[in-house]
Motif scaffolding. Sequence first.
Motif, PDB file in Angstrom:
ATOM      1  N   LYS A   1       0.836  -1.202   0.000  1.00 62.05           N
ATOM      2  CA  LYS A   1       0.000   0.000   0.000  1.00 62.05           C
ATOM      3  C   LYS A   1       0.871   1.253   0.000  1.00 62.05           C
ATOM      4  N   GLU A   2       1.954   1.228   0.787  1.00 64.19           N
ATOM      5  CA  GLU A   2       2.815   2.406   0.884  1.00 64.19           C
ATOM      6  C   GLU A   2       3.721   2.560  -0.330  1.00 64.19           C
ATOM      7  N   MET A   3       4.037   1.454  -0.984  1.00 61.95           N
ATOM      8  CA  MET A   3       4.930   1.513  -2.146  1.00 61.95           C
ATOM      9  C   MET A   3       4.281   0.823  -3.336  1.00 61.95           C
TER      10      MET A   3
ATOM     11  N   ASP B   1     -12.806  -0.739  12.579  1.00 59.44           N
ATOM     12  CA  ASP B   1     -12.244   0.586  12.813  1.00 59.44           C
ATOM     13  C   ASP B   1     -10.817   0.680  12.292  1.00 59.44           C
ATOM     14  N   ARG B   2     -10.010  -0.331  12.651  1.00 57.62           N
ATOM     15  CA  ARG B   2      -8.610  -0.257  12.266  1.00 57.62           C
ATOM     16  C   ARG B   2      -8.454  -0.234  10.749  1.00 57.62           C
ATOM     17  N   TRP B   3      -9.199  -1.084  10.049  1.00 59.11           N
ATOM     18  CA  TRP B   3      -8.954  -1.230   8.614  1.00 59.11           C
ATOM     19  C   TRP B   3      -9.594  -0.128   7.802  1.00 59.11           C
ATOM     20  N   THR B   4     -10.690   0.409   8.270  1.00 57.88           N
ATOM     21  CA  THR B   4     -11.275   1.513   7.510  1.00 57.88           C
ATOM     22  C   THR B   4     -10.386   2.743   7.612  1.00 57.88           C
TER      23      THR B   4
ATOM     24  N   TYR C   1      -7.187   2.113   5.415  1.00 59.86           N
ATOM     25  CA  TYR C   1      -7.346   2.042   3.969  1.00 59.86           C
ATOM     26  C   TYR C   1      -8.366   3.054   3.452  1.00 59.86           C
ATOM     27  N   SER C   2      -8.638   4.066   4.257  1.00 62.61           N
ATOM     28  CA  SER C   2      -9.674   5.008   3.859  1.00 62.61           C
ATOM     29  C   SER C   2      -9.295   5.723   2.565  1.00 62.61           C
ATOM     30  N   THR C   3      -8.016   6.113   2.427  1.00 63.70           N
ATOM     31  CA  THR C   3      -7.626   6.815   1.208  1.00 63.70           C
ATOM     32  C   THR C   3      -7.788   5.914  -0.007  1.00 63.70           C
ATOM     33  N   PHE C   4      -7.333   4.664   0.136  1.00 61.27           N
ATOM     34  CA  PHE C   4      -7.478   3.721  -0.963  1.00 61.27           C
ATOM     35  C   PHE C   4      -8.937   3.473  -1.277  1.00 61.27           C
TER      36      PHE C   4
ATOM     37  N   VAL D   1     -10.726  -4.126  -3.303  1.00 62.43           N
ATOM     38  CA  VAL D   1     -12.085  -4.602  -3.621  1.00 62.43           C
ATOM     39  C   VAL D   1     -12.513  -5.745  -2.699  1.00 62.43           C
ATOM     40  N   PRO D   2     -11.670  -6.765  -2.465  1.00 63.25           N
ATOM     41  CA  PRO D   2     -12.112  -7.809  -1.528  1.00 63.25           C
ATOM     42  C   PRO D   2     -12.425  -7.255  -0.150  1.00 63.25           C
ATOM     43  N   LEU D   3     -11.624  -6.307   0.314  1.00 59.88           N
ATOM     44  CA  LEU D   3     -11.904  -5.713   1.618  1.00 59.88           C
ATOM     45  C   LEU D   3     -13.251  -4.990   1.605  1.00 59.88           C
ATOM     46  N   GLN D   4     -13.521  -4.311   0.501  1.00 59.83           N
ATOM     47  CA  GLN D   4     -14.797  -3.609   0.410  1.00 59.83           C
ATOM     48  C   GLN D   4     -15.964  -4.590   0.430  1.00 59.83           C
ATOM     49  N   LEU D   5     -15.818  -5.693  -0.315  1.00 59.38           N
ATOM     50  CA  LEU D   5     -16.897  -6.672  -0.370  1.00 59.38           C
ATOM     51  C   LEU D   5     -17.180  -7.233   1.023  1.00 59.38           C
TER      52      LEU D   5
END
Lengths: 136, 136
Positions: free
Chosen positions: A26-28, B83-86, B89-92, A76-80
Amino acid sequence: MTPESMDLIFAALAHATRRRIMDLVKEMPGCSVADVCKYFDTSRIAVMKHLRVLEEAQLIVPRKRGRVRELYLNVVPLQLIHDRWTTEYSTFWATQATDLKFRLESLGQDDSPTTDAATAQRRSASGNDRPGRKRP
Amino acid sequence: MTPESMDLIFAALAHATRRRIMDLVKEMPGCSVADVCKYFDTSRIAVMKHLRVLEEAQLIVPRKRGRVRELYLNVVPLQLIHDRWTTEYSTFWATQATDLKFRLESLGQDDSPTTDAATAQRRSASGNDRPGRKRP
DNA sequence: GTCATAGGTAACCGATACGTTACTTATCGG
DNA sequence: CCGATAAGTAACGTATCGGTTACCTATGAC
């Protein structure tokens, strides 16, 4: 979102090394496998196996560019998962979150029945505390 | 939220049977182990092992009442992870979610570089595409 | 071409996951 | 008390996980 893909996603997330790899990518964005390896003491092959797990879960996406594999995060998987679970547990969310009497440390065999999650659920239960028969 | 507890939570969620148990307990708060067993073809011991995993992850909370163990769902671990993951990864989230050019099926070795997640990340990257040296 | 480097594959090993059967304990209802 | 039922424990088999070493392939720099 099939149960199998959900298994893959959660299993991929269930390891600190893989979560750290996700943070690194994510950072790179576009970093190489060798780049990721620099951040771990384990062997390159171990990192590659973790990457394979992440790719099978679609959490990391590779792009071949010459001899290097550029790695990118795919949320996307995280969003799902986020969507499915927030809708599925939205009522519980509100119930336990807004219940000021709720205390995590009181769970278990505490005898004070008005200050724990179980009581909060009993209050918000819809009555079918016991199953009648096997659901097909 | 230690990495170890995060491992426990994700590992517990990484099995369809355990997720189904969570759904059952959510729908029937205070149900017994035997009640849960009625909904599965596997042996009672297998279900009890799954329950143990869920309890170690604090996702299910037992309350001993006579000879039965009343089971309750505890969403606090889910909230902590949420909470932690949102936040992480909020920017993404926003980047990939609002990018109309984003297509999941174009990932991989597609040669059209303007229609995939990798490009979206390249556009939103902050420049440090490559690591300088090992982060301590 | 040559060689260093990025990446991939194969075989192996100990630990853990997931399921089973058999046995034991404890509580509730008559 | 006694039998039925809820729950827990022990031992075991197979498969997968997470790591290793050794070896192989391919590409970019010079």
